[in-house]
Structures are given as C-alpha cells and as structure tokens.
Design a protein around this motif. Structure first.
Motif, PDB file in Angstrom:
ATOM      1  N   LEU A 141      -6.666 -52.401 -23.616  1.00 60.30           N
ATOM      2  CA  LEU A 141      -6.177 -53.187 -22.484  1.00 60.30           C
ATOM      3  C   LEU A 141      -5.376 -54.412 -22.929  1.00 60.30           C
ATOM      4  CD1 LEU A 141      -9.333 -53.027 -20.191  1.00 60.30           C
ATOM      5  CD2 LEU A 141      -7.137 -51.887 -19.792  1.00 60.30           C
ATOM      6  N   THR A 142      -5.673 -54.932 -24.106  1.00 56.71           N
ATOM      7  CA  THR A 142      -4.953 -56.108 -24.606  1.00 56.71           C
ATOM      8  C   THR A 142      -3.805 -55.745 -25.543  1.00 56.71           C
ATOM      9  OG1 THR A 142      -6.575 -56.359 -26.390  1.00 56.71           O
ATOM     10  CG2 THR A 142      -6.930 -57.648 -24.378  1.00 56.71           C
ATOM     11  N   GLY A 143      -3.650 -54.458 -25.855  1.00 59.61           N
ATOM     12  CA  GLY A 143      -2.549 -54.019 -26.708  1.00 59.61           C
ATOM     13  C   GLY A 143      -2.793 -54.204 -28.187  1.00 59.61           C
ATOM     14  N   THR A 144      -4.054 -54.321 -28.599  1.00 56.32           N
ATOM     15  CA  THR A 144      -4.373 -54.536 -30.009  1.00 56.32           C
ATOM     16  C   THR A 144      -5.081 -53.342 -30.645  1.00 56.32           C
ATOM     17  OG1 THR A 144      -6.468 -55.621 -29.382  1.00 56.32           O
ATOM     18  CG2 THR A 144      -4.526 -57.039 -29.668  1.00 56.32           C
ATOM     19  N   TYR A 145      -5.117 -52.230 -29.966  1.00 57.04           N
ATOM     20  CA  TYR A 145      -5.777 -51.038 -30.486  1.00 57.04           C
ATOM     21  C   TYR A 145      -4.972 -50.442 -31.644  1.00 57.04           C
ATOM     22  CZ  TYR A 145      -8.414 -46.624 -30.319  1.00 57.04           C
ATOM     23  OH  TYR A 145      -9.212 -45.546 -30.629  1.00 57.04           O
ATOM     24  N   PRO A 151      -2.269 -48.412 -21.352  1.00 60.46           N
ATOM     25  CA  PRO A 151      -3.184 -48.324 -20.203  1.00 60.46           C
ATOM     26  C   PRO A 151      -2.420 -48.159 -18.896  1.00 60.46           C
ATOM     27  CG  PRO A 151      -3.057 -50.587 -21.000  1.00 60.46           C
ATOM     28  CD  PRO A 151      -2.249 -49.753 -21.944  1.00 60.46           C
ATOM     29  N   VAL A 152      -2.925 -47.268 -18.040  1.00 58.25           N
ATOM     30  CA  VAL A 152      -2.325 -47.013 -16.733  1.00 58.25           C
ATOM     31  C   VAL A 152      -3.415 -47.195 -15.687  1.00 58.25           C
ATOM     32  CG1 VAL A 152      -0.970 -45.396 -15.340  1.00 58.25           C
ATOM     33  CG2 VAL A 152      -0.834 -45.293 -17.840  1.00 58.25           C
ATOM     34  N   LEU A 175      -4.055 -59.048 -20.088  1.00 60.11           N
ATOM     35  CA  LEU A 175      -3.714 -57.631 -20.117  1.00 60.11           C
ATOM     36  C   LEU A 175      -2.369 -57.449 -20.803  1.00 60.11           C
ATOM     37  CD1 LEU A 175      -4.510 -54.743 -18.991  1.00 60.11           C
ATOM     38  CD2 LEU A 175      -3.025 -55.276 -17.065  1.00 60.11           C
ATOM     39  N   THR A 176      -2.248 -56.412 -21.628  1.00 64.83           N
ATOM     40  CA  THR A 176      -1.005 -56.173 -22.338  1.00 64.83           C
ATOM     41  C   THR A 176       0.177 -55.990 -21.388  1.00 64.83           C
ATOM     42  OG1 THR A 176       0.171 -54.666 -23.840  1.00 64.83           O
ATOM     43  CG2 THR A 176      -1.561 -53.703 -22.464  1.00 64.83           C
TER      44      THR A 176
END
Length: 304
Positions: A141-145, A151-152, A175-176
């Motif tokens: 969700l934060t774009g750090t994976y 995420p949608v 949120l990313t």
C-alpha cells in the motif's frame, strides 16, 4: 478505470442543518409491510444488500426499497438528507454524533451492527504473491514492497474499504501514488484479472459466496490471497466465516445500519428483517459473519 486514485480524507460531517419548521415533512403513510423508502448504502456491500432487498420485497409485495449505492463518505452525508431513511455502511456513530442527527432532523435514530465483513485481497492468477503478512500488505500500500505490485481499491472516493486501509492498516502512513481506483468492486476484479502486477482490495461479499454464479465467475478470473493469521504467526488464512468470526483473519469490519425514522415505518421493518432470522441467514449464505445470531464452530477433518 485507470483514473489515478485521489484519496479523500474521511471526515464525519458535522452539518448543522435544521430540517424542522420550514424543512421537508416526513411521509408517515408507510408501514413495516407497505410503502416506499430510499436508503443509502456503501457500494462495497451491493451484492448482499441487493439480496436482502430482493427477499424482503418478495415477502412483502406492497413495499419498495430504493437504494442508492455510494462511497461511504457520501452515505454519511445522507444522514442529514431528509429523503434518505437509512444508511448502511461500516460507520458507527458516537453518542454525540447521533445526538447531532437527532437535533438536526428531529427523528428517532437507531443503529445496530448486523454482520461482520472482511476486506479481501485478490491477485492475478499468474501472481506468485498468494501468502502475505500484514507487514507486506502495508508495504504494498505504501509502494515499498519488493515486487512492483500496484494496489487497486473499490472506489474513486472515500469508500469504507479505503477508509479501513487508511485508518486500520496504514495508520497515518501515505498511500502510494501508484495506487489505482476503480469505479466499482467488480471493476477491481476485472482490472486485477487482466494485470499481473495488480493486487485488489474489496469487500468479501463480492467474492465470498461460492453459491452465487456471478461470484463463481469472478473467482475464475482472480485468486484470493491468504493473510497471516492474527493469532498464529506463520499460519495463513482466508477470509472465510470462521476466521472472520474469530478475527483470525486480520482485516475485518462490522456492517452497521443507521435508521432515522419518525414513526414505525418501512425502515423499521427492513431493519428488523436484517437483524432477524431470515436476514441473518442471508448474511450467512453470503459468507459474511451474522452479527445478531450465535455462530457455532465445529472441528472437522477431511479424509483423502
């Protein structure tokens, strides 16, 4: 569909409208088994509310319940709309918020949790990310994976799913900017089914009922991600009823109705129906956790 998601921060509307005196007068002609009303429902719960209304109107053929499906934030604004009799969402009003509605609308206000729902995570059939921890969900969700997963979510505005992710999962983190928003939950499913790097977040009522032909067709397009159990590290669980009931599945939320009615009318009849035996059975068959009836978990074994 590919509209960039713009998160609208949820703010409980503190409107000070006065609907007494010169405001619109309520129609007292309806009864629990006769008449017409309009209700406002978070779009995340469309499948189950459609089923409830269909059965209620079938059993009471002199009734008509018009439903407006909206983002949750818009549903809450409807508490101050005198043409809307009931709101169904995951919001539960505080005592002061309820009193604000009572003072503004001059009606009796009641609320009740009627079922427990879960936020399901869905992935493309080609995805290898089918077991995730809550820490990994937060990273997605934060774009750090570690993987470029997008995420949608089910809505372009503040739906209950977005609010849950922001409040209960991210807890203040951003949120990313790569997150995507779809106009409806079935649009989330369709998007994830066509994009291997997409991962969707929707209410379980959209994909949990394996007796529903449409939901079975959805499950052929995507797969449900298992999330690490809240009580047993290293064990991964699906959002099925037993795990929702025990909150072993970590992303659960209550479904609540808020009824504002100046008399015992159709709104009261539908509220009693949802919390009664038939309504609770409909929740159970839709694979949500009934909120007003006991749920018994029995051990079971499968033999090869």
């Amino acid at each position: 569909m590919r509209t960039a998601l713009k998160i609208v921060a949820f703010v409980m509307v503190a409107v000070t409208l006065s609907c007494g005196g010169g405001g619109k007068q309520y129609d007292y002609s309806d009864t629990p088994v006769k008449g017409k009303i309009t209700i406002s429902v978070d779009e995340s719960f469309k499948p189950i509310v459609d089923a409830l209304i269909q059965v209620y109107e079938s059993n009471n053929d002199s009734t008509k319940i018009n439903v407006e499906y909206k983002p949750e934030s818009e549903c809450i604004k409807d508490l101050w709309n005198d043409s809307i009799r009931m709101v169904i969402s995951t919001i539960k009003l505080s005592d002061s918020q309820m009193q604000s509605v009572i003072d503004s609308m001059h009606v009796v206000v009641n609320q009740l949790p009627i079922a427990r729902d879960a936020v399901a995570v869905i992935a493309n059939p080609a995805s290898k990310d089918t077991l995730l921890t809550m820490a990994e969900i937060k990273m997605i969700l934060t774009g750090t994976y570690t993987q470029p997963l997008v995420p949608v979510v089910d809505g372009l505005q503040a739906t209950s799913t977005i609010r849950f992710l922001m409040d209960s999962v991210l807890q203040g983190r951003q949120l990313t900017a790569k997150a995507m928003g779809a106009s409806t939950s079935d649009s989330v499913i369709n998007y994830v089914s066509k994009n291997p790097n997409a991962i969707g977040f929707i209410g379980v009522s959209w994909i949990g009922n394996q007796d529903d032909a449409q939901q079975l067709s959805f499950l052929k397009k995507v797969k449900i991600v298992q999330i690490e159990s809240s009580d047993k590290p290293g064990k991964y669980v699906l959002p099925v009823q037993a795990n929702i009931y025990t909150k072993r599945y970590p992303m659960t939320r209550d479904l609540v109705y808020i009824l504002k009615e100046g008399h015992r009318g159709l709104g009261s009849g539908f509220a009693n129906f949802m919390s009664g035996e038939i309504g609770q059975l409909i929740f159970k068959r839709a694979y949500l956790m009934p909120g007003r009836r006991n749920f018994i978990i029995r051990p079971a074994e499968t033999k090869q």
